[in-house]
Design an enzyme around this catalytic site. Structure first.
Site, short mmCIF file in Angstrom:
data_model
loop_
_atom_site.label_atom_id
_atom_site.label_comp_id
_atom_site.label_asym_id
_atom_site.label_seq_id
_atom_site.Cartn_x
_atom_site.Cartn_y
_atom_site.Cartn_z
N ARG A 78 -0.82 -5.51 4.71
CA ARG A 78 -0.04 -5.01 3.57
C ARG A 78 1.18 -4.25 4.08
O ARG A 78 1.13 -3.60 5.12
CB ARG A 78 -0.89 -4.07 2.71
CG ARG A 78 -2.15 -4.69 2.17
CD ARG A 78 -3.01 -3.69 1.43
NE ARG A 78 -3.47 -2.63 2.34
CZ ARG A 78 -4.41 -1.75 2.04
NH1 ARG A 78 -4.96 -1.77 0.84
NH2 ARG A 78 -4.78 -0.83 2.90
N GLU A 91 -11.11 5.32 -5.10
CA GLU A 91 -11.50 3.90 -5.13
C GLU A 91 -11.83 3.51 -6.57
O GLU A 91 -12.20 4.36 -7.38
CB GLU A 91 -12.71 3.66 -4.23
CG GLU A 91 -12.44 3.93 -2.77
CD GLU A 91 -11.40 2.99 -2.18
OE1 GLU A 91 -11.47 1.77 -2.42
OE2 GLU A 91 -10.51 3.48 -1.46
N ARG A 138 0.89 -1.17 0.00
CA ARG A 138 0.00 0.00 0.00
C ARG A 138 0.92 1.21 0.00
O ARG A 138 1.77 1.35 0.88
CB ARG A 138 -0.89 -0.04 1.25
CG ARG A 138 -1.68 1.24 1.53
CD ARG A 138 -2.72 1.47 0.43
NE ARG A 138 -3.68 2.50 0.79
CZ ARG A 138 -3.45 3.81 0.67
NH1 ARG A 138 -2.28 4.27 0.26
NH2 ARG A 138 -4.39 4.67 0.97
#
Length: 187
Positions: A92, A58, A50
């Site tokens: 992540r 999004e 990330r």
């Protein structure tokens, strides 16, 4: 004189070692969205990353697909350096991704108008300036009059999901009266 020579030799040795330091390079093998990618380590381990300090729209949001395509075009299949090894609540790795030519992917997304500086997690003046320039030049998502930051978009989607669940639970239960009961009630 001897101290100066010894100091100079030590300094040259430190610089030489620092310059020849082997940095681990990863191959970008997947782009999940504008700010999340999959890297393959030299030992063939897959790492989901990330991008730190930035937040792209999004995928279902305006410019979400454009941000993903921009990230893919910029770094898919290329070798990159990963700076940072913190992890988020989803497991992540959170960090900066830098191309071999020195291009910082995180900064480039903001510079080209495909991401916001994620101010909750970033105090970088450089990112703030890059975002301001992208806004002024109406690049990427800044073409919209009033773009919705992804953190607000996610919050709104979550609220709508919760409201939907509440409506399902609160639906009145229509109980049917039995015929026998209906007959006795009517006069």
């Amino acid at each position: 004189m001897l101290k100066k020579s010894l100091f100079l030799c030590l300094l040259v040795l430190i610089i030489f070692i620092g310059c020849n330091k082997n940095e681990t390079l990863y191959k970008v093998v997947g782009v999940k969205d504008g700010d999340t990618m999959v890297l393959l380590s030299p030992d063939k381990q897959s790492i989901t990353v990330r991008l730190a300090e930035v937040d792209c729209p999004e995928k279902s949001q305006a410019f979400g697909q454009a941000a993903k395509q921009f990230t893919s075009a910029l770094c898919f299949g290329k070798m990159v350096k990963l700076v940072g090894n913190q992890h988020d609540r989803y497991g992540r790795t959170v960090g900066e991704v830098v191309l071999e030519n020195g291009t910082n992917v995180n900064h480039e997304l903001v510079k080209q108008g495909y991401a916001w500086q994620y101010r909750t997690y970033s105090k970088s003046m450089e990112l703030a300036m890059l975002e301001q320039q992208a806004r002024q030049n109406r690049l990427g998502l800044w073409q919209d009059e009033n773009p919705t930051p992804p953190w607000n978009f996610r919050k709104e989607e979550k609220t709508q999901r919760v409201e939907k669940k509440v409506k399902k639970v609160k639906k009145p239960n229509k109980k049917r009266r039995s015929r026998k009961h209906q007959d006795t009630v009517a006069f």
